[in-house]
Motif scaffolding. Structure first.
Motif, PDB file in Angstrom:
ATOM      1  N   GLU A  55       0.839  -1.203   0.000  1.00 44.11           N
ATOM      2  CA  GLU A  55       0.000   0.000   0.000  1.00 44.11           C
ATOM      3  C   GLU A  55       0.874   1.253   0.000  1.00 44.11           C
ATOM      4  OE1 GLU A  55      -2.755  -0.021   3.193  1.00 44.11           O
ATOM      5  OE2 GLU A  55      -3.673  -1.950   2.648  1.00 44.11           O
ATOM      6  N   ALA A  56       1.953   1.205   0.776  1.00 39.44           N
ATOM      7  CA  ALA A  56       2.867   2.348   0.819  1.00 39.44           C
ATOM      8  C   ALA A  56       3.496   2.581  -0.553  1.00 39.44           C
ATOM      9  CB  ALA A  56       3.954   2.120   1.862  1.00 39.44           C
ATOM     10  N   GLU A  57       3.865   1.497  -1.220  1.00 42.44           N
ATOM     11  CA  GLU A  57       4.477   1.616  -2.551  1.00 42.44           C
ATOM     12  C   GLU A  57       3.483   2.181  -3.560  1.00 42.44           C
ATOM     13  OE1 GLU A  57       7.199  -1.089  -5.559  1.00 42.44           O
ATOM     14  OE2 GLU A  57       5.749  -2.073  -4.240  1.00 42.44           O
ATOM     15  N   ALA A  58       2.235   1.724  -3.499  1.00 41.98           N
ATOM     16  CA  ALA A  58       1.209   2.206  -4.424  1.00 41.98           C
ATOM     17  C   ALA A  58       0.926   3.690  -4.185  1.00 41.98           C
ATOM     18  CB  ALA A  58      -0.067   1.386  -4.267  1.00 41.98           C
ATOM     19  N   SER A  59       0.837   4.100  -2.921  1.00 36.65           N
ATOM     20  CA  SER A  59       0.597   5.511  -2.605  1.00 36.65           C
ATOM     21  C   SER A  59       1.761   6.377  -3.068  1.00 36.65           C
ATOM     22  CB  SER A  59       0.376   5.688  -1.106  1.00 36.65           C
ATOM     23  OG  SER A  59      -0.814   5.060  -0.674  1.00 36.65           O
ATOM     24  N   ALA A  60       2.986   5.858  -2.893  1.00 38.10           N
ATOM     25  CA  ALA A  60       4.175   6.606  -3.307  1.00 38.10           C
ATOM     26  C   ALA A  60       4.212   6.776  -4.829  1.00 38.10           C
ATOM     27  CB  ALA A  60       5.435   5.909  -2.820  1.00 38.10           C
ATOM     28  N   ALA A  61       3.850   5.715  -5.558  1.00 41.33           N
ATOM     29  CA  ALA A  61       3.839   5.791  -7.020  1.00 41.33           C
ATOM     30  C   ALA A  61       2.797   6.796  -7.506  1.00 41.33           C
ATOM     31  CB  ALA A  61       3.560   4.409  -7.608  1.00 41.33           C
ATOM     32  N   SER A  62       1.625   6.768  -6.886  1.00 38.55           N
ATOM     33  CA  SER A  62       0.569   7.717  -7.251  1.00 38.55           C
ATOM     34  C   SER A  62       0.994   9.146  -6.925  1.00 38.55           C
ATOM     35  CB  SER A  62      -0.722   7.365  -6.502  1.00 38.55           C
ATOM     36  OG  SER A  62      -1.743   8.287  -6.813  1.00 38.55           O
ATOM     37  N   LEU A  63       1.650   9.321  -5.781  1.00 34.18           N
ATOM     38  CA  LEU A  63       2.129  10.640  -5.379  1.00 34.18           C
ATOM     39  C   LEU A  63       3.183  11.152  -6.355  1.00 34.18           C
ATOM     40  CD1 LEU A  63       2.437  13.030  -3.440  1.00 34.18           C
ATOM     41  CD2 LEU A  63       3.988  11.609  -2.060  1.00 34.18           C
ATOM     42  N   GLU A  64       4.067  10.263  -6.794  1.00 29.84           N
ATOM     43  CA  GLU A  64       5.116  10.684  -7.730  1.00 29.84           C
ATOM     44  C   GLU A  64       4.512  11.215  -9.028  1.00 29.84           C
ATOM     45  OE1 GLU A  64       9.453   9.145  -9.279  1.00 29.84           O
ATOM     46  OE2 GLU A  64       8.020   7.689  -8.482  1.00 29.84           O
ATOM     47  N   HIS A  65       3.473  10.549  -9.519  1.00 29.63           N
ATOM     48  CA  HIS A  65       2.781  11.019 -10.731  1.00 29.63           C
ATOM     49  C   HIS A  65       2.152  12.389 -10.490  1.00 29.63           C
ATOM     50  CE1 HIS A  65      -0.847  11.503 -13.224  1.00 29.63           C
ATOM     51  NE2 HIS A  65      -0.082  11.037 -14.184  1.00 29.63           N
ATOM     52  N   ASP A  66       1.468  12.537  -9.344  1.00 30.96           N
ATOM     53  CA  ASP A  66       0.810  13.813  -9.030  1.00 30.96           C
ATOM     54  C   ASP A  66       1.825  14.944  -8.904  1.00 30.96           C
ATOM     55  OD1 ASP A  66      -1.504  12.378  -9.010  1.00 30.96           O
ATOM     56  OD2 ASP A  66      -1.824  12.464  -6.842  1.00 30.96           O
ATOM     57  N   LEU A  67       2.971  14.651  -8.296  1.00 29.63           N
ATOM     58  CA  LEU A  67       3.996  15.682  -8.129  1.00 29.63           C
ATOM     59  C   LEU A  67       4.553  16.121  -9.483  1.00 29.63           C
ATOM     60  CD1 LEU A  67       5.992  14.426  -4.999  1.00 29.63           C
ATOM     61  CD2 LEU A  67       4.506  16.429  -5.153  1.00 29.63           C
ATOM     62  N   SER A  68       4.697  15.179 -10.396  1.00 31.64           N
ATOM     63  CA  SER A  68       5.181  15.530 -11.735  1.00 31.64           C
ATOM     64  C   SER A  68       4.212  16.484 -12.414  1.00 31.64           C
ATOM     65  CB  SER A  68       5.360  14.265 -12.585  1.00 31.64           C
ATOM     66  OG  SER A  68       6.371  13.442 -12.047  1.00 31.64           O
ATOM     67  N   GLU A  69       2.908  16.229 -12.255  1.00 32.95           N
ATOM     68  CA  GLU A  69       1.900  17.120 -12.839  1.00 32.95           C
ATOM     69  C   GLU A  69       1.925  18.491 -12.171  1.00 32.95           C
ATOM     70  OE1 GLU A  69      -0.597  16.584 -15.391  1.00 32.95           O
ATOM     71  OE2 GLU A  69       0.912  15.085 -15.858  1.00 32.95           O
TER      72      GLU A  69
END
Length: 377
Positions: A96-110
């Motif tokens: 779950e932590a990895e999935a949240s981190a991956a989603s956050l990384e995408h959002d930060l790029s945007e």
């Protein structure tokens, strides 16, 4: 087993803090509150045009604030799941932590990309024109390929793309294309595409299957807000109507609904045949003409080529911003930034342009430092 570390989360936390600084999020929050208060004042809608502009600013400010809030929540979730998962050895929590981190990384790029859009029109809509260059008839086919690429890109970003004009060529492809793109940061994103695009492939029309190099030019202009005044003397405009040749529905193809507007003093010609009536097509032509004339005035005032359009160059050898090589190997390479991929189908067929757009804006923010890349032949 999940692949997430504390260092990765720390890097994401640092990126989030930087983005908050880039966006001046406290100022954006205060602006949203102020505009919210203003929108509730008596008489706010008496000036409908000014009210719409204010509401657009309010929506953007709220979106930035909400985006940061959502990113902060994802970071908190990732950190909490990681701490508990590491403590208990629970792989599900670490996942779950990895999935949240991956989603956050995408959002930060945007969010990072959006923070770089500081131009007057960056958050608005765009007009994209594609014109064939060197390469003979196959340049028209290249135009149709680029049109497909940009339409797919618009789909990926959930933008609305309206084809204003894309008449079929006599042999293959299209004579030209003009589309209007509506969506968040459309102009800011798409101005990365302005310039000469080069295609290298085995010619589909050559019986001897020889390699062909073809060029097309892409122009990107902002759709001007209504409060930007551009004076157009009706006596300077010639309007011609003709039979529509492209898609657009039964009503379009059975009447002389297509419109060509010529601005006589400058020689600028704009055509539109997408709509069902001459009135609608003329209105679209005039909107595009306003943007073109505004750009021309900016160039005159600054006595230099402005950043809306970039340098005017021949659509041919030596002037390309990006090369799309299909033979003898497969590669899409941006010659300004060095960004490249070997998956040409993801770009041309699926419109996966975000890596190239992001690299362009990083390059601009970094001072347009030269990138050493080898050009392909």
């Amino acid at each position: 087993m999940a692949n997430i570390t504390r260092d990765q989360l720390d890097v994401l936390a640092a990126r989030l803090k930087k983005v908050e600084g880039y966006l001046h999020i406290d100022e954006r929050r205060a602006l949203a509150e102020e505009l919210e208060r203003k929108s509730g004042e008596p008489g706010f809608w008496d000036d409908a045009e000014a009210a719409r502009a204010t509401m657009a600013k309010l929506a953007r400010a709220k979106e930035d604030v909400a985006g940061i809030g959502a990113a902060r929540d994802k970071l908190d979730d990732a950190q909490a799941a990681f701490e508990l998962g590491e403590e208990t050895g629970d792989d599900e929590l670490l996942g779950e932590a990895e999935a949240s981190a991956a989603s956050l990384e995408h959002d930060l790029s945007e969010l990072e990309l959006s923070s770089w859009f500081t131009g007057e029109f960056d958050h608005g809509d765009a007009i994209v024109s594609i014109t064939p260059g060197q390469g003979g008839l196959e340049a028209q086919d290249w135009c149709s390929m680029l049109l497909h690429m940009y339409l797919r890109y618009c789909e990926r970003r959930a933008w609305k793309a309206t084809i204003n004009d894309a008449p079929a060529a006599e042999a293959i492809g299209i004579d030209r294309a003009t589309i209007t793109v509506s969506g968040k940061n459309a102009y800011g994103m798409l101005r990365a595409e302005q310039g000469v695009h080069r295609l290298v492939r085995i010619s589909p029309t050559d019986a001897k299957k020889r390699r062909q190099t073809t060029f097309a030019g892409v122009e990107v202009l902002p759709v001007l807000p209504d409060d930007i005044e551009v004076d157009i003397d009706p006596g300077d405009v010639r309007v011609d109507v003709y039979h529509a040749s492209g898609p657009g529905g039964q009503g379009v193809n059975t009447t002389d609904s297509a419109v060509r507007v010529t601005h006589l003093p400058t020689g600028i010609v704009v055509t539109c045949q997408n709509e069902r009536s001459q009135i609608q097509n003329k209105a679209t032509c005039m909107q595009i003409l306003r943007s073109k004339l505004y750009e021309l005035e900016v160039q005159k005032r600054e006595e230099a080529l402005d950043e809306l359009r970039g340098p005017k160059r021949e659509i041919g050898f030596g002037n390309q911003i990006r090369s799309y090589v299909l033979y003898p190997y497969q590669m899409v390479k941006d010659l300004r930034t060095g960004q490249e991929t070997g998956n040409v189908d993801s770009v041309l067929e699926d419109g996966d342009l975000d890596p190239f757009v992001a690299a362009y804006h990083r390059w601009v923010v970094g001072g347009r430092k030269p990138v050493e890349v080898e050009d392909e032949e």
